[in-house]
Design a protein around this motif. Structure first.
Motif, mmCIF file in Angstrom:
data_model
loop_
_atom_site.group_PDB
_atom_site.id
_atom_site.type_symbol
_atom_site.label_atom_id
_atom_site.label_comp_id
_atom_site.label_asym_id
_atom_site.label_seq_id
_atom_site.Cartn_x
_atom_site.Cartn_y
_atom_site.Cartn_z
ATOM 1 N N SER A 36 0.839 -1.194 0.000
ATOM 2 C CA SER A 36 0.000 0.000 0.000
ATOM 3 C C SER A 36 0.880 1.252 0.000
ATOM 4 O O SER A 36 1.755 1.415 0.854
ATOM 5 C CB SER A 36 -0.918 0.010 1.226
ATOM 6 N N TYR A 37 0.643 2.131 -0.980
ATOM 7 C CA TYR A 37 1.393 3.381 -1.119
ATOM 8 C C TYR A 37 0.440 4.558 -0.935
ATOM 9 O O TYR A 37 -0.754 4.450 -1.220
ATOM 10 C CB TYR A 37 2.032 3.472 -2.504
ATOM 11 N N HIS A 38 0.996 5.682 -0.508
ATOM 12 C CA HIS A 38 0.171 6.888 -0.394
ATOM 13 C C HIS A 38 -0.321 7.280 -1.786
ATOM 14 O O HIS A 38 0.440 7.249 -2.758
ATOM 15 C CB HIS A 38 0.981 8.033 0.203
ATOM 16 N N GLY A 39 -1.579 7.646 -1.890
ATOM 17 C CA GLY A 39 -2.149 7.995 -3.178
ATOM 18 C C GLY A 39 -1.883 9.437 -3.581
ATOM 19 O O GLY A 39 -1.483 10.277 -2.770
ATOM 20 N N ILE A 40 -2.095 9.714 -4.857
ATOM 21 C CA ILE A 40 -2.088 11.077 -5.396
ATOM 22 C C ILE A 40 -3.212 11.155 -6.427
ATOM 23 O O ILE A 40 -3.668 10.115 -6.935
ATOM 24 C CB ILE A 40 -0.748 11.450 -6.063
ATOM 25 N N SER B 91 -1.747 -1.293 -4.083
ATOM 26 C CA SER B 91 -2.896 -0.394 -3.959
ATOM 27 C C SER B 91 -2.445 0.941 -3.374
ATOM 28 O O SER B 91 -1.289 1.104 -2.975
ATOM 29 C CB SER B 91 -3.978 -1.027 -3.084
ATOM 30 N N PHE B 92 -3.390 1.896 -3.316
ATOM 31 C CA PHE B 92 -3.060 3.260 -2.897
ATOM 32 C C PHE B 92 -4.056 3.741 -1.845
ATOM 33 O O PHE B 92 -5.261 3.543 -1.965
ATOM 34 C CB PHE B 92 -3.053 4.186 -4.106
ATOM 35 N N GLN B 93 -3.539 4.398 -0.832
ATOM 36 C CA GLN B 93 -4.320 4.808 0.335
ATOM 37 C C GLN B 93 -4.377 6.323 0.467
ATOM 38 O O GLN B 93 -3.823 7.072 -0.332
ATOM 39 C CB GLN B 93 -3.685 4.216 1.593
ATOM 40 N N SER B 94 -5.063 6.785 1.510
ATOM 41 C CA SER B 94 -5.029 8.175 1.970
ATOM 42 C C SER B 94 -5.553 9.192 0.958
ATOM 43 O O SER B 94 -5.046 10.319 0.884
ATOM 44 C CB SER B 94 -3.600 8.571 2.383
ATOM 45 N N ARG B 95 -6.544 8.832 0.173
ATOM 46 C CA ARG B 95 -7.074 9.808 -0.785
ATOM 47 C C ARG B 95 -7.855 10.892 -0.053
ATOM 48 O O ARG B 95 -8.352 10.690 1.058
ATOM 49 C CB ARG B 95 -7.952 9.116 -1.826
ATOM 50 N N THR C 146 -6.783 1.135 -1.433
ATOM 51 C CA THR C 146 -6.481 0.097 -0.438
ATOM 52 C C THR C 146 -7.719 -0.331 0.328
ATOM 53 O O THR C 146 -7.976 -1.533 0.489
ATOM 54 C CB THR C 146 -5.404 0.605 0.540
ATOM 55 N N ASP C 147 -8.511 0.616 0.827
ATOM 56 C CA ASP C 147 -9.671 0.242 1.643
ATOM 57 C C ASP C 147 -10.694 -0.555 0.833
ATOM 58 O O ASP C 147 -11.223 -1.576 1.306
ATOM 59 C CB ASP C 147 -10.308 1.476 2.288
ATOM 60 N N HIS C 148 -10.980 -0.125 -0.395
ATOM 61 C CA HIS C 148 -11.919 -0.865 -1.240
ATOM 62 C C HIS C 148 -11.395 -2.268 -1.538
ATOM 63 O O HIS C 148 -12.167 -3.244 -1.532
ATOM 64 C CB HIS C 148 -12.155 -0.121 -2.552
ATOM 65 N N SER C 149 -10.106 -2.370 -1.797
ATOM 66 C CA SER C 149 -9.510 -3.655 -2.153
ATOM 67 C C SER C 149 -9.604 -4.644 -1.004
ATOM 68 O O SER C 149 -9.900 -5.836 -1.215
ATOM 69 C CB SER C 149 -8.050 -3.462 -2.563
ATOM 70 N N LEU C 150 -9.356 -4.179 0.210
ATOM 71 C CA LEU C 150 -9.419 -5.065 1.367
ATOM 72 C C LEU C 150 -10.837 -5.600 1.578
ATOM 73 O O LEU C 150 -11.032 -6.772 1.901
ATOM 74 C CB LEU C 150 -8.929 -4.339 2.616
ATOM 75 N N LYS C 151 -11.821 -4.751 1.373
ATOM 76 C CA LYS C 151 -13.212 -5.204 1.480
ATOM 77 C C LYS C 151 -13.528 -6.240 0.402
ATOM 78 O O LYS C 151 -14.208 -7.238 0.661
ATOM 79 C CB LYS C 151 -14.159 -4.006 1.371
ATOM 80 N N ASP C 152 -13.015 -5.996 -0.809
ATOM 81 C CA ASP C 152 -13.243 -6.931 -1.911
ATOM 82 C C ASP C 152 -12.576 -8.276 -1.642
ATOM 83 O O ASP C 152 -13.149 -9.331 -1.945
ATOM 84 C CB ASP C 152 -12.714 -6.349 -3.224
ATOM 85 N N PHE C 153 -11.372 -8.257 -1.099
ATOM 86 C CA PHE C 153 -10.685 -9.513 -0.789
ATOM 87 C C PHE C 153 -11.519 -10.362 0.163
ATOM 88 O O PHE C 153 -11.698 -11.566 -0.036
ATOM 89 C CB PHE C 153 -9.315 -9.236 -0.156
ATOM 90 N N ALA C 154 -12.013 -9.723 1.216
ATOM 91 C CA ALA C 154 -12.811 -10.451 2.203
ATOM 92 C C ALA C 154 -14.086 -11.006 1.570
ATOM 93 O O ALA C 154 -14.483 -12.140 1.827
ATOM 94 C CB ALA C 154 -13.148 -9.543 3.374
ATOM 95 N N ALA C 155 -14.728 -10.192 0.715
ATOM 96 C CA ALA C 155 -15.965 -10.627 0.057
ATOM 97 C C ALA C 155 -15.717 -11.811 -0.875
ATOM 98 O O ALA C 155 -16.611 -12.647 -1.094
ATOM 99 C CB ALA C 155 -16.574 -9.462 -0.714
ATOM 100 N N LYS C 156 -14.484 -11.898 -1.421
ATOM 101 C CA LYS C 156 -14.143 -12.983 -2.339
ATOM 102 C C LYS C 156 -13.604 -14.221 -1.625
ATOM 103 O O LYS C 156 -13.191 -15.183 -2.272
ATOM 104 C CB LYS C 156 -13.123 -12.488 -3.361
ATOM 105 N N GLY C 157 -13.602 -14.187 -0.309
ATOM 106 C CA GLY C 157 -13.204 -15.373 0.447
ATOM 107 C C GLY C 157 -11.769 -15.403 0.910
ATOM 108 O O GLY C 157 -11.323 -16.404 1.486
ATOM 109 N N ILE C 158 -11.000 -14.359 0.668
ATOM 110 C CA ILE C 158 -9.633 -14.311 1.174
ATOM 111 C C ILE C 158 -9.689 -14.003 2.667
ATOM 112 O O ILE C 158 -10.243 -12.982 3.082
ATOM 113 C CB ILE C 158 -8.815 -13.243 0.417
ATOM 114 N N LYS C 159 -9.136 -14.887 3.458
ATOM 115 C CA LYS C 159 -9.283 -14.780 4.901
ATOM 116 C C LYS C 159 -8.114 -14.094 5.604
ATOM 117 O O LYS C 159 -8.257 -13.647 6.742
ATOM 118 C CB LYS C 159 -9.476 -16.181 5.502
ATOM 119 N N THR D 189 -5.694 4.306 -8.475
ATOM 120 C CA THR D 189 -6.423 3.116 -8.073
ATOM 121 C C THR D 189 -5.552 1.886 -8.333
ATOM 122 O O THR D 189 -4.577 1.956 -9.093
ATOM 123 C CB THR D 189 -7.741 2.989 -8.862
ATOM 124 N N PRO D 190 -5.904 0.752 -7.712
ATOM 125 C CA PRO D 190 -7.036 0.511 -6.812
ATOM 126 C C PRO D 190 -6.803 1.110 -5.421
ATOM 127 O O PRO D 190 -5.665 1.246 -4.992
ATOM 128 C CB PRO D 190 -7.097 -1.020 -6.750
#
Length: 359
Positions: A208-212, A248-252, A263-276, A260-261
């Motif tokens: 995860s990198y700081h976004g711009i 992914s990129f954070q802190s927008r 970071t926060d959206h990606s983490l939610k997507d991972f969990a929804a797709k079954g990544i534990k 994009t993508p």
């Protein structure tokens, strides 16, 4: 007087090479008043927010500075320690360790200091201190591995503004980036390996990198490309397959599209797709700070767990780890001319002898 001299200058003082490491900055205290001062300086920088000045002045002073300082103060209170701001004391520790390392290798003619782009100690005040002590070559290393106009570019602006008013101009070396430096890549990879020794490797390693804002990329900023190169080199060092890691990129901030993508959206997507299980590392941050400790360590962890994830771990920044200091030393070494240092010592000794003889 138009140009500023060096208060403690003497003609027989030994010339020094100055190494100035810089980071973003931090408020003096985790309170709304101090946050307002810090945010005003930070968000007033046209490198940080590329919006027409009149429009942005109204948004900043009439809206943001009346709302955000109180919210930000609460966030800073969660990371503040007995030593103060994590970003401040980690950067101090890095400067101290780097000074010990370089002075052991080159002697006291190498002077290491640190400054903050926003807040204190300011770039201008530290450069004044260094020039007064005899620094005649200044090497500036912003602690941002990946170049971005709003970080490294802004730091150059501050250095240039300070030097523009000087009578005695030092030789200047400005290091714009070190995103693919082999020692830096090795240090990050080894920190991940060390984490895996005590914690099972997660299903997904998130870089995860700081976004711009995306338009910065479209206008030619190389930051996005350098972040992906850093990820690729670290992943190769670790022997990871492409499905084992993710960038992914954070802190927008604000409403426009950022890199994009997210970071926060990606983490939610991972969990929804079954990544534990996920582990998150932030190679763009040389020191732990609000964005890593609170945003990644707490806020994004909650997003992942609430979406169905089971195991979330943040892998800390390199901070003042000895391998990180070695990596910074490797970045700086090409800019430190040891032969010139030896010549300067001899010339200074001869000058002092001659001046003594004249008296």
């Amino acid at each position: 007087m138009k140009y500023q001299g060096n208060a403690a200058f003497t003609h027989d003082q030994a010339d020094k090479i100055g190494v100035l490491i810089t980071n973003l900055g931090t408020p003096d205290a985790p309170k709304p008043k101090q946050l307002k001062t810090y945010l005003r300086e930070f968000l007033s920088d046209p490198r940080v927010v590329e919006v027409p000045r009149v429009i942005w002045w109204c948004i900043l002073n009439l809206v943001i500075l009346n709302i955000r300082p109180r919210r930000s103060a609460k966030a800073y209170q969660t990371v503040w320690t007995e030593r103060g701001s994590p970003l401040m004391f980690h950067t101090q520790d890095q400067a101290t360790a780097l000074s010990e390392r370089l002075q052991t290798k080159y002697g006291k003619q190498v002077q290491v200091e640190f400054a903050m782009r926003y807040g204190s100690p300011s770039v201008d005040s530290v450069i004044t201190k260094m020039l007064d002590s005899g620094v005649r070559k200044l090497v500036v290393l912003p602690l941002y591995p990946q170049y971005c106009a709003s970080t490294s570019g802004s730091t150059f602006d501050a250095v240039a503004a300070s030097l523009a008013k000087r009578r005695w101009m030092p030789e200047l070396q400005f290091i714009t980036h070190y995103h693919d430096n082999s020692a830096y890549i090795q240090a990050v990879a080894d920190s991940i390996r060390a984490h895996w020794q005590n914690n099972p490797q997660a299903e997904k390693l998130v870089f995860s990198y700081h976004g711009i804002p995306k338009r910065y990329l479209m206008n030619g900023d190389p930051y996005h490309c350098e972040c992906h190169k850093t990820t690729r080199l670290i992943a190769e060092n670790l022997g990871l397959h492409k499905d084992q890691y993710f960038t992914s990129f954070q802190s927008r901030f604000g409403r426009e599209e950022w890199l994009t993508p997210y970071t926060d959206h990606s983490l939610k997507d991972f969990a929804a797709k079954g990544i534990k299980s996920v582990q998150v590392v932030c190679p763009g941050f040389s020191a732990d700070c609000l964005e890593t400790i609170e945003e990644i360590g707490i806020e994004n962890r909650d997003y992942f767990l609430e979406a169905g994830g089971e195991s979330y771990q943040y892998i800390p920044a390199l901070n003042a780890d000895s391998q990180h200091i070695s990596a910074l030393e490797s970045v700086l070494t090409p800019y430190i001319d040891t032969h010139k240092l030896q010549r300067d010592v001899q010339l200074t000794a001869e000058l002092a002898k001659n001046m003594g003889a004249e008296k």
